[in-house]
Design a protein around this motif. Structure first.
Motif, PDB file in Angstrom:
ATOM      1  N   ALA A  58       0.861  -1.183   0.000  1.00 43.22           N
ATOM      2  CA  ALA A  58       0.000   0.000   0.000  1.00 43.22           C
ATOM      3  C   ALA A  58       0.902   1.239   0.000  1.00 43.22           C
ATOM      4  O   ALA A  58       1.961   1.237   0.625  1.00 43.22           O
ATOM      5  N   HIS A  59       0.491   2.267  -0.709  1.00 41.13           N
ATOM      6  CA  HIS A  59       1.279   3.502  -0.764  1.00 41.13           C
ATOM      7  C   HIS A  59       0.413   4.681  -0.365  1.00 41.13           C
ATOM      8  O   HIS A  59      -0.765   4.719  -0.706  1.00 41.13           O
ATOM      9  N   PRO A  60       0.893   5.605   0.426  1.00 43.89           N
ATOM     10  CA  PRO A  60       2.293   5.893   0.688  1.00 43.89           C
ATOM     11  C   PRO A  60       2.874   5.219   1.943  1.00 43.89           C
ATOM     12  O   PRO A  60       4.062   5.368   2.201  1.00 43.89           O
ATOM     13  N   CYS A  61       2.126   4.469   2.710  1.00 41.24           N
ATOM     14  CA  CYS A  61       2.648   3.927   3.976  1.00 41.24           C
ATOM     15  C   CYS A  61       3.648   2.800   3.773  1.00 41.24           C
ATOM     16  O   CYS A  61       4.532   2.591   4.598  1.00 41.24           O
ATOM     17  N   GLY A  62       3.535   2.026   2.685  1.00 41.32           N
ATOM     18  CA  GLY A  62       4.489   0.972   2.395  1.00 41.32           C
ATOM     19  C   GLY A  62       4.212  -0.375   3.037  1.00 41.32           C
ATOM     20  O   GLY A  62       5.003  -1.297   2.895  1.00 41.32           O
ATOM     21  N   HIS A  63       3.087  -0.512   3.734  1.00 42.62           N
ATOM     22  CA  HIS A  63       2.774  -1.789   4.367  1.00 42.62           C
ATOM     23  C   HIS A  63       2.476  -2.875   3.332  1.00 42.62           C
ATOM     24  O   HIS A  63       1.884  -2.603   2.298  1.00 42.62           O
ATOM     25  N   LEU A  64       2.889  -4.112   3.660  1.00 42.86           N
ATOM     26  CA  LEU A  64       2.522  -5.253   2.840  1.00 42.86           C
ATOM     27  C   LEU A  64       1.035  -5.538   3.031  1.00 42.86           C
ATOM     28  O   LEU A  64       0.524  -5.449   4.160  1.00 42.86           O
ATOM     29  N   VAL A  65       0.345  -5.846   1.956  1.00 42.12           N
ATOM     30  CA  VAL A  65      -1.074  -6.193   2.022  1.00 42.12           C
ATOM     31  C   VAL A  65      -1.290  -7.512   1.288  1.00 42.12           C
ATOM     32  O   VAL A  65      -0.463  -7.928   0.478  1.00 42.12           O
ATOM     33  N   SER A  66      -2.382  -8.159   1.581  1.00 44.96           N
ATOM     34  CA  SER A  66      -2.685  -9.457   0.974  1.00 44.96           C
ATOM     35  C   SER A  66      -3.102  -9.291  -0.479  1.00 44.96           C
ATOM     36  O   SER A  66      -3.532  -8.221  -0.913  1.00 44.96           O
ATOM     37  N   VAL A  67      -3.004 -10.402  -1.210  1.00 46.95           N
ATOM     38  CA  VAL A  67      -3.454 -10.394  -2.598  1.00 46.95           C
ATOM     39  C   VAL A  67      -4.952 -10.100  -2.660  1.00 46.95           C
ATOM     40  O   VAL A  67      -5.415  -9.400  -3.568  1.00 46.95           O
ATOM     41  N   ALA A  68      -5.711 -10.595  -1.695  1.00 49.53           N
ATOM     42  CA  ALA A  68      -7.159 -10.332  -1.667  1.00 49.53           C
ATOM     43  C   ALA A  68      -7.431  -8.840  -1.510  1.00 49.53           C
ATOM     44  O   ALA A  68      -8.294  -8.276  -2.182  1.00 49.53           O
ATOM     45  N   PHE A  69      -6.684  -8.170  -0.630  1.00 50.76           N
ATOM     46  CA  PHE A  69      -6.862  -6.729  -0.448  1.00 50.76           C
ATOM     47  C   PHE A  69      -6.460  -5.983  -1.714  1.00 50.76           C
ATOM     48  O   PHE A  69      -7.147  -5.049  -2.132  1.00 50.76           O
ATOM     49  N   ALA A  70      -5.348  -6.384  -2.331  1.00 47.01           N
ATOM     50  CA  ALA A  70      -4.896  -5.718  -3.557  1.00 47.01           C
ATOM     51  C   ALA A  70      -5.952  -5.819  -4.651  1.00 47.01           C
ATOM     52  O   ALA A  70      -6.245  -4.840  -5.341  1.00 47.01           O
ATOM     53  N   ARG A  71      -6.552  -6.987  -4.798  1.00 43.26           N
ATOM     54  CA  ARG A  71      -7.616  -7.166  -5.801  1.00 43.26           C
ATOM     55  C   ARG A  71      -8.838  -6.327  -5.458  1.00 43.26           C
ATOM     56  O   ARG A  71      -9.445  -5.704  -6.335  1.00 43.26           O
ATOM     57  N   TRP A  72      -9.221  -6.328  -4.179  1.00 43.29           N
ATOM     58  CA  TRP A  72     -10.381  -5.550  -3.752  1.00 43.29           C
ATOM     59  C   TRP A  72     -10.151  -4.062  -3.992  1.00 43.29           C
ATOM     60  O   TRP A  72     -11.014  -3.370  -4.536  1.00 43.29           O
ATOM     61  N   ALA A  73      -8.970  -3.567  -3.595  1.00 42.97           N
ATOM     62  CA  ALA A  73      -8.662  -2.148  -3.783  1.00 42.97           C
ATOM     63  C   ALA A  73      -8.661  -1.786  -5.264  1.00 42.97           C
ATOM     64  O   ALA A  73      -9.146  -0.725  -5.657  1.00 42.97           O
ATOM     65  N   SER A  74      -8.141  -2.691  -6.092  1.00 42.02           N
ATOM     66  CA  SER A  74      -8.126  -2.455  -7.530  1.00 42.02           C
ATOM     67  C   SER A  74      -9.537  -2.374  -8.090  1.00 42.02           C
ATOM     68  O   SER A  74      -9.862  -1.531  -8.917  1.00 42.02           O
ATOM     69  N   SER A  75     -10.410  -3.263  -7.621  1.00 44.79           N
ATOM     70  CA  SER A  75     -11.796  -3.243  -8.113  1.00 44.79           C
ATOM     71  C   SER A  75     -12.520  -1.985  -7.644  1.00 44.79           C
ATOM     72  O   SER A  75     -13.344  -1.452  -8.370  1.00 44.79           O
ATOM     73  N   LYS A  76     -12.211  -1.500  -6.428  1.00 47.21           N
ATOM     74  CA  LYS A  76     -12.838  -0.268  -5.944  1.00 47.21           C
ATOM     75  C   LYS A  76     -12.389   0.920  -6.785  1.00 47.21           C
ATOM     76  O   LYS A  76     -13.204   1.772  -7.114  1.00 47.21           O
ATOM     77  N   SER A  77     -11.118   0.984  -7.137  1.00 47.35           N
ATOM     78  CA  SER A  77     -10.635   2.122  -7.935  1.00 47.35           C
ATOM     79  C   SER A  77     -11.182   2.047  -9.355  1.00 47.35           C
ATOM     80  O   SER A  77     -11.462   3.061  -9.970  1.00 47.35           O
ATOM     81  N   ASP A  78     -11.377   0.836  -9.880  1.00 49.97           N
ATOM     82  CA  ASP A  78     -11.988   0.674 -11.202  1.00 49.97           C
ATOM     83  C   ASP A  78     -13.434   1.161 -11.195  1.00 49.97           C
ATOM     84  O   ASP A  78     -13.894   1.778 -12.146  1.00 49.97           O
ATOM     85  N   ASP A  79     -14.158   0.902 -10.091  1.00 52.21           N
ATOM     86  CA  ASP A  79     -15.546   1.350  -9.965  1.00 52.21           C
ATOM     87  C   ASP A  79     -15.624   2.863 -10.033  1.00 52.21           C
ATOM     88  O   ASP A  79     -16.536   3.428 -10.638  1.00 52.21           O
TER      89      ASP A  79
END
Length: 57
Positions: free
Chosen positions: A31-52
């Motif tokens: 995650a940016h800008p904090c740099g924390h590692l996130v799960s693949v599930a979160f990355a997919r969810w965040a991507s789908s939210k930004s696509d929406d």
């Protein structure tokens, strides 16, 4: 609650707003800008939210 609060995506580790999630390998997502590692599930969810958001007229 404003529209910005509803559409905001927060880091699951520190609850700070994130601007992007980068993927540098099959199991490495940050995650940016904090740099924390996130799960693949979160990355997919965040991507789908930004696509929406971009699909909305």
């Amino acid at each position: 609650m404003s529209d910005d609060d509803v559409n905001r995506i927060d880091c699951p580790r520190c609850d700070r707003p994130i601007r992007a999630v980068s993927s540098t390998g099959p199991g490495t997502h940050r995650a940016h800008p904090c740099g924390h590692l996130v799960s693949v599930a979160f990355a997919r969810w965040a991507s789908s939210k930004s696509d929406d958001e971009t699909d909305t007229p």
